[in-house]
Design a protein around this motif. Structure first.
Motif, mmCIF file in Angstrom:
data_model
loop_
_atom_site.group_PDB
_atom_site.id
_atom_site.type_symbol
_atom_site.label_atom_id
_atom_site.label_comp_id
_atom_site.label_asym_id
_atom_site.label_seq_id
_atom_site.Cartn_x
_atom_site.Cartn_y
_atom_site.Cartn_z
ATOM 1 N N TYR A 6 0.832 -1.205 0.000
ATOM 2 C CA TYR A 6 0.000 0.000 0.000
ATOM 3 C C TYR A 6 0.872 1.263 0.000
ATOM 4 N N SER A 18 2.188 2.002 -3.318
ATOM 5 C CA SER A 18 1.168 2.423 -4.282
ATOM 6 C C SER A 18 0.833 3.902 -4.179
ATOM 7 N N PHE A 58 -2.688 -7.400 -13.013
ATOM 8 C CA PHE A 58 -3.163 -6.218 -12.284
ATOM 9 C C PHE A 58 -2.711 -4.930 -12.972
ATOM 10 N N LEU A 59 -1.452 -4.932 -13.433
ATOM 11 C CA LEU A 59 -0.901 -3.724 -14.047
ATOM 12 C C LEU A 59 -1.650 -3.365 -15.329
ATOM 13 N N HIS A 77 -4.746 -3.843 -16.034
ATOM 14 C CA HIS A 77 -6.121 -3.382 -15.800
ATOM 15 C C HIS A 77 -6.206 -2.169 -14.882
ATOM 16 N N TYR A 78 -5.265 -2.035 -13.952
ATOM 17 C CA TYR A 78 -5.418 -1.007 -12.919
ATOM 18 C C TYR A 78 -4.251 -0.029 -12.831
ATOM 19 N N GLY A 79 -3.215 -0.177 -13.656
ATOM 20 C CA GLY A 79 -2.070 0.718 -13.567
ATOM 21 C C GLY A 79 -1.160 0.349 -12.414
ATOM 22 N N TYR A 80 -0.104 1.138 -12.247
ATOM 23 C CA TYR A 80 0.892 0.807 -11.225
ATOM 24 C C TYR A 80 0.302 0.852 -9.816
ATOM 25 N N GLY A 134 -2.822 0.626 -8.813
ATOM 26 C CA GLY A 134 -3.794 -0.444 -8.620
ATOM 27 C C GLY A 134 -3.135 -1.805 -8.510
ATOM 28 N N ALA A 135 -2.086 -2.042 -9.306
ATOM 29 C CA ALA A 135 -1.386 -3.325 -9.242
ATOM 30 C C ALA A 135 -0.726 -3.521 -7.880
ATOM 31 N N ARG A 179 -1.608 -2.115 -5.022
ATOM 32 C CA ARG A 179 -2.650 -2.348 -4.021
ATOM 33 C C ARG A 179 -3.233 -3.752 -4.162
ATOM 34 N N GLY A 180 -3.367 -4.224 -5.409
ATOM 35 C CA GLY A 180 -3.894 -5.573 -5.622
ATOM 36 C C GLY A 180 -3.002 -6.632 -4.999
#
Length: 659
Positions: free
Chosen positions: A544, A547, A615-616, A618-621, A623-624, A626-627
């Motif tokens: 986290y 991120s 993750f990267l 679909h959600y960018g750095y 988001g990845a 945090r995922g």
């Protein structure tokens, strides 16, 4: 000679050398500031003059055509284009009659008003820029002035980069000094005295046919020759039975000390590429139908980890039949070829093939070296010898990213791969001199891993909770966060390879210094589960923190949190493995259980690049990252549930006996 004395001697010598290096760093820093600052600032002024001369030439051409300077149009666009082509320049302004009529750069407009040259060149805390003024003349009269501003902080920033690089090199030099001292003191003092001690013990048992047989020309060698002379004088009473195996065992002890340095050099070869591997893969990216760019980038890393995990038990079995030396040398040569191929690869397919070859080589080297350490040591010394062997790998983990980032920033990615290949070849040469030439006797070897062993271990839910939901997430977090996402994210933000190496260096430093303290606290408290839970939650928190968009301070904080988390996990995991696998250890043996645990653990490194890449995409750095943190937190929750659901009753513990 007690080992504690050797450690004290190593630390004393390391302390003296470290102080001298720190003094040297301070002197060099002062020298750089006094020597290079007067040289850099005039160069900045000359750069400003070159850029300004281009703009002046454009204006002179218009003036020669009869256009007045104050009537020129499109000046803001011309200055903006010039500024875009020269990132080092902070602003360009055209002054006519004491007023800026065209301007581009820092604070080009503040509340809709033009800035004066004086306001641009100086701030409240002193000069912010180096302002270079170029006159524009018409008919011998100055009709305008062109202001070109270079950042005044550029000089200090450049000097700071040099200091940071020197600091990184200092840390690497200190650790390299420790490795060299361990090699020199261990091979020339500690190991020979252990040999003398072992020979004297055998003589005390009545085996007078043994000899120290040292060729050292120092005091230790003189002592050894005196003992050999005394033994030769009573040789007619010697009992020569069992002499050769004993002396072979004593000789192998010294080889373990020398092998550590070879392992350090070999591990350093791979660690040099840690900071830029994902960035290098990205530079070779080619579209693959049905796969995102991020998943394609993760493929070489995932395949490397998979082959490393799968090849270890196979290479271990081959080393038992063919000998540790043959497998080590073959693995080192394969790694050499793989690193050369990685540096020369022109597309992703070639790189993947080269990385696969490197992975098989690395697995062969590490499993054969570990097997030799086990073969060459008695059970009472084995834990200490394995710790010495692992220490070389950990030290390489500290040195590699820091120095690798500096090298990559100076000579490029491909040359760094070739340097790594040279280190792998050097390690092969060292192992060729250290490892014995004969295969290890079959009667002293345990059996390898079998499918039935895996089934027996996986039937234990507490083993599953520890291996699958604690060890696997730890490797998942390490590979996904530290080796894959973070270098890509920092490179995307424009962070240099040198700084990426420094950021990764912090993780390994915390592992070195915090792991021993965490191990002691875990042993004293006996609360293994608490350490595992705390480490798992801290790893999720690290994801986290990483991120959160921000400066390098954020990245350093996240990496520090991750290093602390894994330092809390490492020792308690192995200690808890012994607690939860009592029956399995009795049936399979401790080595087999640990081997199965390590094999499952590496699956986290295999899954990490694909999961992070998914993750990267679909959600960018952010988001990845945090995922990955959410996945790590869920694993901690599942581990807790399994631990509580299958915890044995306290009353049953005293009744347990090995099968």
């Amino acid at each position: 000679m007690k080992l504690s004395f050797v450690r004290r001697l190593n630390w004393m010598l390391t302390g003296v050398v470290s102080v001298l290096m720190l003094v040297s760093l301070a002197v060099q820093t002062t020298h750089f500031n006094s020597l290079f600052r007067p040289l850099i600032e005039p160069e900045l002024a000359r750069k400003a003059e070159v850029v300004g001369a281009y703009v002046v030439a454009q204006i002179d051409r218009a003036v020669d055509l009869g256009i007045a300077v104050d009537k020129l149009v499109g000046m803001d666009e011309l200055l903006a284009d010039t500024l875009a082509a020269n990132p080092d320049v902070k602003y360009i302004g055209l002054e006519i009659g004491g007023r800026l009529t065209a301007y581009a750069g820092v604070d080009a407009a503040r509340s809709g008003e033009r800035l004066t040259a004086a306001e641009t060149a100086a701030g409240a805390d002193g000069p912010s820029f180096i302002d270079t003024v170029l006159p524009l003349e018409s008919g011998g009269v100055t009709v305008a002035r062109l202001h070109v501003g270079m950042g005044a902080g550029f000089v200090q920033s450049a000097l700071n980069e040099v200091v940071y690089d020197l600091g990184s090199v200092l840390i690497v030099a200190i650790l390299l000094n420790v490795e060299i001292l361990l090699l020199v003191v261990g091979s020339s003092v500690a190991a020979p005295l252990r040999r003398v001690s072992a020979v004297i013990r055998r003589v005390g048992e009545g085996h007078l046919g043994v000899r120290v047989d040292l060729r050292n020309r120092d005091e230790v060698g003189a002592l050894a020759r005196a003992i050999d002379w005394a033994l030769d004088s009573v040789r007619h009473r010697a009992d020569l039975s069992g002499t050769e195996p004993v002396m072979a065992k004593i000789g192998m002890m010294q080889r373990v000390v020398e092998l550590r340095f070879a392992i350090f050099i070999f591990s350093l070869a791979e660690e040099l590429t840690r900071t830029f591997l994902s960035v290098y893969i990205k530079s070779l990216f080619e579209p693959v139908p049905g796969l995102t760019m991020e998943m394609v980038i993760g493929a070489p890393i995932a395949l490397f980890m998979l082959l490393w995990a799968v090849s270890q038990p196979i290479a271990g079995s081959v080393s038992e039949r063919r000998g540790r030396r043959a497998v080590f040398l073959a693995g080192a040569l394969m790694s050499f070829a793989g690193l050369v191929g990685s540096g020369l690869a022109t597309d992703l397919v070639q790189l993947i093939a080269a990385r696969c070859l490197t992975a098989i080589g690395y697995a062969s080297v590490f499993i054969s070296a570990q097997g030799f350490v086990i073969d060459a040591t008695d059970p009472k010394q084995r834990a200490q010898a394995v710790a010495m062997y692992a220490g070389g790998i950990l030290s390489a983990g500290v040195c590699g990213p820091a120095i690798g980032g500096v090298i990559a920033g100076q000579v490029g990615f491909r040359t760094t791969f070739l340097i790594s290949a040279g280190l792998a070849l050097l390690a092969a040469f060292m192992a060729w001199r250290v490892l014995p030439r004969v295969p290890v006797p079959r009667e002293r070897l345990g059996r390898g891993l079998r499918l039935a062993d895996a089934v027996l271990c996986l039937r234990n839910p507490r083993f599953v909770g520890l291996a699958v939901f604690s060890a696997v997430p730890a490797k998942l977090g390490l590979t996904a966060l530290l080796f894959f996402l973070l270098p890509l994210a920092l490179d995307d933000q424009g962070v240099s390879q040198s700084w990426i190496g420094r950021v990764l260096l912090l993780y390994w430093l915390l592992m070195i210094f915090v792991s021993p303290m965490a191990a002691k606290l875990s042993d004293r408290s006996g609360q293994r589960t608490a350490f595992l839970v705390a480490g798992g939650l801290l790893a999720a928190a690290a994801a986290y923190v990483l991120s959160v968009p921000g400066s390098l301070a954020t990245a350093l904080g996240g990496v520090a949190t991750l290093g602390l988390a894994h330092a809390l996990l490492n020792a308690p995991q192995l200690a808890m493995l012994a607690d939860v696998c009592e029956k399995e250890r009795a049936v399979l043996g401790e080595t087999t259980v640990i081997g199965m645990f390590r094999l499952i653990e590496r699956l986290g490194s295999v899954v990490a690049p694909f999961l992070a890449g998914l993750f990267l995409a679909h959600y960018g750095y952010a988001g990845a990252l945090r995922g990955i943190g959410i996945v790590l937190a869920l694993c901690v929750a599942v581990q807790l549930v399994l631990g509580m659901a299958f915890r044995p009753p306290p009353a049953d513990l005293p009744q347990r006996t090995p099968a």
